[in-house]
Design a protein around this motif. Structure first.
Motif, mmCIF file in Angstrom:
data_model
loop_
_atom_site.group_PDB
_atom_site.id
_atom_site.type_symbol
_atom_site.label_atom_id
_atom_site.label_comp_id
_atom_site.label_asym_id
_atom_site.label_seq_id
_atom_site.Cartn_x
_atom_site.Cartn_y
_atom_site.Cartn_z
ATOM 1 N N TRP A 9 -5.560 -43.713 31.946
ATOM 2 C CA TRP A 9 -5.944 -44.676 31.003
ATOM 3 C C TRP A 9 -4.916 -45.914 31.062
ATOM 4 O O TRP A 9 -3.658 -45.493 31.276
ATOM 5 C CB TRP A 9 -5.996 -44.037 29.470
ATOM 6 N N HIS A 10 -5.429 -46.948 30.883
ATOM 7 C CA HIS A 10 -4.675 -48.175 30.931
ATOM 8 C C HIS A 10 -4.645 -48.923 29.493
ATOM 9 O O HIS A 10 -5.863 -49.224 29.064
ATOM 10 C CB HIS A 10 -5.069 -49.000 31.824
ATOM 11 N N LYS A 11 -3.600 -48.891 28.767
ATOM 12 C CA LYS A 11 -3.704 -49.589 27.184
ATOM 13 C C LYS A 11 -3.654 -51.075 27.520
ATOM 14 O O LYS A 11 -3.258 -51.557 28.490
ATOM 15 C CB LYS A 11 -2.537 -49.032 26.707
ATOM 16 N N SER A 12 -4.555 -51.721 26.563
ATOM 17 C CA SER A 12 -4.583 -53.331 26.648
ATOM 18 C C SER A 12 -3.347 -53.825 26.431
ATOM 19 O O SER A 12 -2.317 -53.531 25.914
ATOM 20 C CB SER A 12 -5.501 -53.520 25.451
ATOM 21 N N SER A 13 -2.933 -54.855 27.345
ATOM 22 C CA SER A 13 -1.927 -55.496 27.070
ATOM 23 C C SER A 13 -1.569 -56.352 25.635
ATOM 24 O O SER A 13 -0.406 -56.757 25.459
ATOM 25 C CB SER A 13 -1.719 -56.834 28.120
ATOM 26 N N ASP A 29 -14.285 -43.939 39.218
ATOM 27 C CA ASP A 29 -14.836 -43.869 40.197
ATOM 28 C C ASP A 29 -15.005 -45.139 40.936
ATOM 29 O O ASP A 29 -15.776 -45.294 41.858
ATOM 30 C CB ASP A 29 -16.532 -42.990 40.169
ATOM 31 N N GLY A 30 -14.398 -46.335 40.286
ATOM 32 C CA GLY A 30 -14.757 -47.614 40.872
ATOM 33 C C GLY A 30 -15.917 -48.212 40.573
ATOM 34 O O GLY A 30 -16.170 -49.471 41.075
ATOM 35 N N SER A 31 -16.820 -47.521 39.902
ATOM 36 C CA SER A 31 -18.001 -48.472 39.512
ATOM 37 C C SER A 31 -18.418 -48.206 38.263
ATOM 38 O O SER A 31 -19.506 -48.713 37.596
ATOM 39 C CB SER A 31 -19.273 -47.719 40.306
ATOM 40 N N THR A 32 -17.607 -47.575 37.328
ATOM 41 C CA THR A 32 -17.524 -47.347 35.870
ATOM 42 C C THR A 32 -16.247 -47.505 35.335
ATOM 43 O O THR A 32 -15.299 -47.306 35.977
ATOM 44 C CB THR A 32 -18.078 -45.714 35.535
ATOM 45 N N VAL A 33 -16.415 -48.242 34.020
ATOM 46 C CA VAL A 33 -15.292 -48.388 33.402
ATOM 47 C C VAL A 33 -15.359 -47.848 32.051
ATOM 48 O O VAL A 33 -16.634 -47.812 31.372
ATOM 49 C CB VAL A 33 -15.155 -49.927 32.973
ATOM 50 N N LEU A 34 -14.449 -46.738 31.597
ATOM 51 C CA LEU A 34 -14.468 -45.843 30.268
ATOM 52 C C LEU A 34 -13.722 -46.815 29.264
ATOM 53 O O LEU A 34 -12.479 -47.307 29.731
ATOM 54 C CB LEU A 34 -14.088 -44.512 30.765
ATOM 55 N N ILE A 45 -16.189 -42.059 23.654
ATOM 56 C CA ILE A 45 -15.818 -42.898 25.012
ATOM 57 C C ILE A 45 -17.025 -43.707 25.361
ATOM 58 O O ILE A 45 -18.173 -43.386 25.437
ATOM 59 C CB ILE A 45 -15.251 -42.275 26.113
ATOM 60 N N LEU A 46 -16.932 -45.126 25.411
ATOM 61 C CA LEU A 46 -17.942 -45.929 25.646
ATOM 62 C C LEU A 46 -17.814 -46.021 27.307
ATOM 63 O O LEU A 46 -16.872 -45.909 28.087
ATOM 64 C CB LEU A 46 -17.710 -47.449 25.164
ATOM 65 N N ASN A 47 -19.068 -46.201 27.827
ATOM 66 C CA ASN A 47 -19.163 -46.121 29.453
ATOM 67 C C ASN A 47 -19.851 -47.279 29.981
ATOM 68 O O ASN A 47 -21.122 -47.645 29.444
ATOM 69 C CB ASN A 47 -20.073 -45.032 29.840
ATOM 70 N N PHE A 48 -19.298 -47.947 30.740
ATOM 71 C CA PHE A 48 -20.037 -49.505 31.233
ATOM 72 C C PHE A 48 -19.855 -49.362 32.710
ATOM 73 O O PHE A 48 -18.853 -49.030 33.382
ATOM 74 C CB PHE A 48 -19.031 -50.696 30.679
ATOM 75 N N THR A 49 -20.889 -50.373 33.231
ATOM 76 C CA THR A 49 -20.678 -50.597 34.828
ATOM 77 C C THR A 49 -19.699 -51.582 34.889
ATOM 78 O O THR A 49 -19.264 -52.289 33.889
ATOM 79 C CB THR A 49 -22.087 -51.247 35.313
#
Length: 69
Positions: A9-13, A29-34, A45-49
């Motif tokens: 996980w990467h926290k917002s700046s 996986d390189g195609s999904t942003v959680l 957890i929200l799931n986006f392309t």
């Protein structure tokens, strides 16, 4: 048996540690942003392309962006 690596996980700046509204993202996986709330790490957890997430980020970074009814 398939080994599943833990999410990184990467926290917002914009997170400053003062208890504000912060998010963290992970790209498993390189195609999904959680996306999750940093104050509730085991919550929803929200799931986006990647494309949809980039479109959202671009939109909210516009100086004239506002929520309209």
């Amino acid at each position: 048996m398939t080994h599943i690596a833990p999410l990184v996980w990467h926290k917002s700046s914009y997170s400053n540690g003062s208890g504000g509204n912060c998010i963290a993202t992970a790209t498993p996986d390189g195609s999904t942003v959680l996306v999750r709330d940093t104050k509730v790490p085991r919550g929803q957890i929200l799931n986006f392309t990647c494309e949809a997430w980039q479109e959202f980020v671009t939109c909210v970074q516009r100086p004239d962006w506002s929520v309209r009814a």
